[in-house]
Motif scaffolding. Structure first.
Motif, PDB file in Angstrom:
ATOM      1  N   VAL A 133       0.839  -1.211   0.000  1.00 41.41           N
ATOM      2  CA  VAL A 133       0.000   0.000   0.000  1.00 41.41           C
ATOM      3  C   VAL A 133       0.870   1.256   0.000  1.00 41.41           C
ATOM      4  CG1 VAL A 133      -1.658   1.317   1.365  1.00 41.41           C
ATOM      5  CG2 VAL A 133      -1.948  -1.156   1.084  1.00 41.41           C
ATOM      6  N   LYS A 134       1.965   1.203   0.730  1.00 38.14           N
ATOM      7  CA  LYS A 134       2.877   2.353   0.769  1.00 38.14           C
ATOM      8  C   LYS A 134       3.559   2.558  -0.577  1.00 38.14           C
ATOM      9  CE  LYS A 134       6.761   4.290   3.369  1.00 38.14           C
ATOM     10  NZ  LYS A 134       7.699   4.067   4.503  1.00 38.14           N
ATOM     11  N   ALA A 135       3.936   1.466  -1.239  1.00 38.53           N
ATOM     12  CA  ALA A 135       4.620   1.566  -2.539  1.00 38.53           C
ATOM     13  C   ALA A 135       3.661   1.958  -3.656  1.00 38.53           C
ATOM     14  CB  ALA A 135       5.298   0.235  -2.874  1.00 38.53           C
ATOM     15  N   VAL A 136       2.415   1.525  -3.536  1.00 37.36           N
ATOM     16  CA  VAL A 136       1.402   1.815  -4.571  1.00 37.36           C
ATOM     17  C   VAL A 136       0.203   2.477  -3.887  1.00 37.36           C
ATOM     18  CG1 VAL A 136       0.038   0.843  -6.467  1.00 37.36           C
ATOM     19  CG2 VAL A 136       2.174  -0.264  -5.796  1.00 37.36           C
ATOM     20  N   PRO A 137       0.315   3.750  -3.554  1.00 31.51           N
ATOM     21  CA  PRO A 137      -0.751   4.424  -2.800  1.00 31.51           C
ATOM     22  C   PRO A 137      -2.050   4.594  -3.589  1.00 31.51           C
ATOM     23  CG  PRO A 137       0.943   5.991  -3.477  1.00 31.51           C
ATOM     24  CD  PRO A 137       1.478   4.635  -3.787  1.00 31.51           C
ATOM     25  N   THR A 138      -2.005   4.415  -4.911  1.00 34.44           N
ATOM     26  CA  THR A 138      -3.213   4.546  -5.723  1.00 34.44           C
ATOM     27  C   THR A 138      -3.936   3.212  -5.895  1.00 34.44           C
ATOM     28  OG1 THR A 138      -1.862   4.279  -7.723  1.00 34.44           O
ATOM     29  CG2 THR A 138      -2.346   6.534  -7.003  1.00 34.44           C
ATOM     30  N   LEU A 139      -3.520   2.206  -5.175  1.00 31.11           N
ATOM     31  CA  LEU A 139      -4.150   0.891  -5.244  1.00 31.11           C
ATOM     32  C   LEU A 139      -5.643   1.002  -4.921  1.00 31.11           C
ATOM     33  CD1 LEU A 139      -3.332  -2.153  -5.573  1.00 31.11           C
ATOM     34  CD2 LEU A 139      -3.072  -2.215  -3.092  1.00 31.11           C
ATOM     35  N   GLN A 140      -6.476   0.399  -5.765  1.00 23.09           N
ATOM     36  CA  GLN A 140      -7.917   0.522  -5.580  1.00 23.09           C
ATOM     37  C   GLN A 140      -8.566  -0.719  -4.972  1.00 23.09           C
ATOM     38  OE1 GLN A 140      -8.326   2.186  -9.824  1.00 23.09           O
ATOM     39  NE2 GLN A 140     -10.015   3.165  -8.769  1.00 23.09           N
ATOM     40  N   GLU A 141      -7.977  -1.887  -5.248  1.00 29.18           N
ATOM     41  CA  GLU A 141      -8.594  -3.115  -4.753  1.00 29.18           C
ATOM     42  C   GLU A 141      -7.555  -4.212  -4.645  1.00 29.18           C
ATOM     43  OE1 GLU A 141     -12.379  -4.554  -6.611  1.00 29.18           O
ATOM     44  OE2 GLU A 141     -11.146  -6.305  -7.110  1.00 29.18           O
ATOM     45  N   VAL A 142      -7.687  -5.051  -3.631  1.00 30.00           N
ATOM     46  CA  VAL A 142      -6.894  -6.274  -3.538  1.00 30.00           C
ATOM     47  C   VAL A 142      -7.855  -7.454  -3.466  1.00 30.00           C
ATOM     48  CG1 VAL A 142      -4.842  -5.264  -2.504  1.00 30.00           C
ATOM     49  CG2 VAL A 142      -6.690  -6.060  -1.022  1.00 30.00           C
ATOM     50  N   SER A 143      -7.540  -8.494  -4.202  1.00 32.73           N
ATOM     51  CA  SER A 143      -8.321  -9.724  -4.184  1.00 32.73           C
ATOM     52  C   SER A 143      -7.471 -10.788  -3.514  1.00 32.73           C
ATOM     53  CB  SER A 143      -8.678 -10.146  -5.618  1.00 32.73           C
ATOM     54  OG  SER A 143      -9.286 -11.413  -5.625  1.00 32.73           O
ATOM     55  N   ILE A 144      -7.959 -11.323  -2.392  1.00 34.55           N
ATOM     56  CA  ILE A 144      -7.137 -12.223  -1.582  1.00 34.55           C
ATOM     57  C   ILE A 144      -7.935 -13.469  -1.218  1.00 34.55           C
ATOM     58  CG2 ILE A 144      -5.693 -12.428   0.470  1.00 34.55           C
ATOM     59  CD1 ILE A 144      -5.493  -9.388   0.523  1.00 34.55           C
ATOM     60  N   GLY A 145      -7.346 -14.626  -1.476  1.00 30.17           N
ATOM     61  CA  GLY A 145      -8.012 -15.882  -1.178  1.00 30.17           C
ATOM     62  C   GLY A 145      -7.227 -16.791  -0.268  1.00 30.17           C
ATOM     63  N   HIS A 146      -6.085 -17.306  -0.759  1.00 31.48           N
ATOM     64  CA  HIS A 146      -5.364 -18.346  -0.031  1.00 31.48           C
ATOM     65  C   HIS A 146      -4.911 -17.872   1.352  1.00 31.48           C
ATOM     66  CE1 HIS A 146      -2.951 -21.985   0.436  1.00 31.48           C
ATOM     67  NE2 HIS A 146      -2.028 -21.215   0.962  1.00 31.48           N
ATOM     68  N   GLY A 147      -4.195 -16.750   1.401  1.00 26.66           N
ATOM     69  CA  GLY A 147      -3.686 -16.254   2.675  1.00 26.66           C
ATOM     70  C   GLY A 147      -4.803 -15.875   3.628  1.00 26.66           C
ATOM     71  N   LEU A 148      -5.858 -15.303   3.101  1.00 31.82           N
ATOM     72  CA  LEU A 148      -6.975 -14.890   3.941  1.00 31.82           C
ATOM     73  C   LEU A 148      -7.697 -16.120   4.496  1.00 31.82           C
ATOM     74  CD1 LEU A 148      -9.364 -11.966   3.231  1.00 31.82           C
ATOM     75  CD2 LEU A 148     -10.312 -14.161   3.949  1.00 31.82           C
ATOM     76  N   THR A 149      -7.900 -17.127   3.647  1.00 24.15           N
ATOM     77  CA  THR A 149      -8.576 -18.342   4.101  1.00 24.15           C
ATOM     78  C   THR A 149      -7.736 -19.072   5.138  1.00 24.15           C
ATOM     79  OG1 THR A 149      -9.607 -18.527   1.914  1.00 24.15           O
ATOM     80  CG2 THR A 149      -9.684 -20.470   3.327  1.00 24.15           C
ATOM     81  N   ALA A 150      -6.424 -19.098   4.928  1.00 22.66           N
ATOM     82  CA  ALA A 150      -5.539 -19.725   5.912  1.00 22.66           C
ATOM     83  C   ALA A 150      -5.641 -19.024   7.261  1.00 22.66           C
ATOM     84  CB  ALA A 150      -4.100 -19.707   5.405  1.00 22.66           C
ATOM     85  N   ASP A 151      -5.659 -17.705   7.248  1.00 19.74           N
ATOM     86  CA  ASP A 151      -5.794 -16.953   8.495  1.00 19.74           C
ATOM     87  C   ASP A 151      -7.149 -17.199   9.156  1.00 19.74           C
ATOM     88  OD1 ASP A 151      -3.287 -15.868   8.172  1.00 19.74           O
ATOM     89  OD2 ASP A 151      -3.939 -13.802   8.465  1.00 19.74           O
ATOM     90  N   ALA A 152      -8.184 -17.394   8.321  1.00 19.92           N
ATOM     91  CA  ALA A 152      -9.531 -17.591   8.862  1.00 19.92           C
ATOM     92  C   ALA A 152      -9.632 -18.874   9.679  1.00 19.92           C
ATOM     93  CB  ALA A 152     -10.555 -17.603   7.735  1.00 19.92           C
ATOM     94  N   LEU A 153      -8.777 -19.852   9.403  1.00 22.62           N
ATOM     95  CA  LEU A 153      -8.759 -21.072  10.206  1.00 22.62           C
ATOM     96  C   LEU A 153      -8.326 -20.774  11.636  1.00 22.62           C
ATOM     97  CD1 LEU A 153      -7.132 -23.539   7.647  1.00 22.62           C
ATOM     98  CD2 LEU A 153      -9.548 -23.413   8.298  1.00 22.62           C
ATOM     99  N   GLN A 154      -7.539 -19.721  11.792  1.00 25.52           N
ATOM    100  CA  GLN A 154      -7.042 -19.362  13.120  1.00 25.52           C
ATOM    101  C   GLN A 154      -7.879 -18.273  13.783  1.00 25.52           C
ATOM    102  OE1 GLN A 154      -2.888 -18.343  13.134  1.00 25.52           O
ATOM    103  NE2 GLN A 154      -2.827 -17.925  15.332  1.00 25.52           N
ATOM    104  N   TYR A 155      -8.277 -17.264  12.996  1.00 26.63           N
ATOM    105  CA  TYR A 155      -8.934 -16.098  13.575  1.00 26.63           C
ATOM    106  C   TYR A 155     -10.428 -16.014  13.264  1.00 26.63           C
ATOM    107  CZ  TYR A 155      -4.068 -14.592  13.979  1.00 26.63           C
ATOM    108  OH  TYR A 155      -2.727 -14.522  14.271  1.00 26.63           O
ATOM    109  N   GLY A 156     -10.931 -16.938  12.452  1.00 28.97           N
ATOM    110  CA  GLY A 156     -12.310 -16.831  12.001  1.00 28.97           C
ATOM    111  C   GLY A 156     -12.407 -15.861  10.827  1.00 28.97           C
ATOM    112  N   MET A 157     -13.447 -15.985  10.013  1.00 28.69           N
ATOM    113  CA  MET A 157     -13.562 -15.134   8.828  1.00 28.69           C
ATOM    114  C   MET A 157     -13.742 -13.664   9.201  1.00 28.69           C
ATOM    115  SD  MET A 157     -13.486 -14.683   5.595  1.00 28.69           S
ATOM    116  CE  MET A 157     -13.653 -16.255   4.733  1.00 28.69           C
TER     117      MET A 157
END
Length: 248
Positions: free
Chosen positions: A211-235
């Motif tokens: 985000v710091k390198a690309v401050p004009t970023l409009q959207e991120v699409s995240i699946g694998h890392g987010l789903t892995a985290d959800a096993l630990q922290y919940g969705m």
């Protein structure tokens, strides 16, 4: 304004598909993600339906329309005739076109916009007729000529393939080099009038630097890392963690 978070549901669908059972529920976890503040949901319906099934798409469309009208549905895939018809029937707010072979386990490179410009122009025009925004998967080190060719297709955005950056989770020096490539390509894209999305192997740990390198970023699409985290922290908790990493 912070970049929006679109939760990719493919990993959830892959887990469900291991058994002939309706859980984990793709729409159920999509609902939790949107309730927790995600800006949208992403799917990549592959021809063999090993992840999201074609029958999931109208259910996700209905979820967004009925309960989260401000959220966006993003469908990504290689633009075969079957894919285009599926996308058009689902009326997504955004279609992300990727140059995948159907047998690939996941997306791993961007388009050669110069070589495929004519083909992409026709496809982009077709999708835009229904009011769908089009994003094109783009290499993180795309040249000025490639970015110009991407813009000439009529697409509104590019999605940076961040796999090489995400793969540097244990190597800060290499990660910095990959970020510099993304930063330079972002400058070219913005100068060309293209919006910027990003996706692949993004995590709570590596998002702030992106985000710091690309401050004009409009959207991120995240699946694998987010789903892995959800096993630990919940969705819900995981979506909150990713939003915080985005600066939301």
């Amino acid at each position: 304004m912070s970049a929006k978070l679109s939760v990719n549901l493919n990993a959830t669908a892959l887990l469900r598909n291991r058994r002939d059972l309706p859980w984990p529920s793709v729409t159920g976890l999509g609902r939790i993600a949107l309730q927790a503040g995600a800006g949208g949901l992403t799917v990549h319906p592959r021809p063999d339906q090993r992840h999201v099934r074609f029958t999931d798409l109208p259910e996700i469309r209905a979820l967004i329309d009925d309960e989260f009208p401000d959220a966006e549905f993003n469908i990504e895939g290689y633009p075969t005739q079957d894919f285009l018809e599926l996308a058009e029937a689902s009326e997504p707010e955004q279609v992300t076109l990727v140059p995948d072979d159907p047998e690939q386990p996941t997306s791993d490179h961007g388009w050669d916009f110069v070589a495929n410009g004519e083909i992409l122009r026709a496809i982009v025009a077709r999708l835009k007729k229904s009011g769908t925004r089009v994003s094109l998967f783009c290499d993180p080190d795309a040249s000025e000529a490639q970015v110009a060719a991407a813009r000439s297709t009529g697409a509104e955005r590019v999605e940076f393939y961040t796999g090489p950056y995400g793969a540097c989770y244990g190597d800060a020096q290499t990660a910095a080099k990959e970020l510099e490539k993304l930063k330079n390509t972002a400058i070219l894209a913005n100068q060309a009038g293209l919006g910027i999305n990003a996706g692949h192997d993004l995590t709570v740990a590596n998002l702030p630097a992106l985000v710091k390198a690309v401050p004009t970023l409009q959207e991120v699409s995240i699946g694998h890392g987010l789903t892995a985290d959800a096993l630990q922290y919940g969705m819900a908790g995981t979506v909150g963690r990713f939003l915080k990493a985005l600066g939301s």
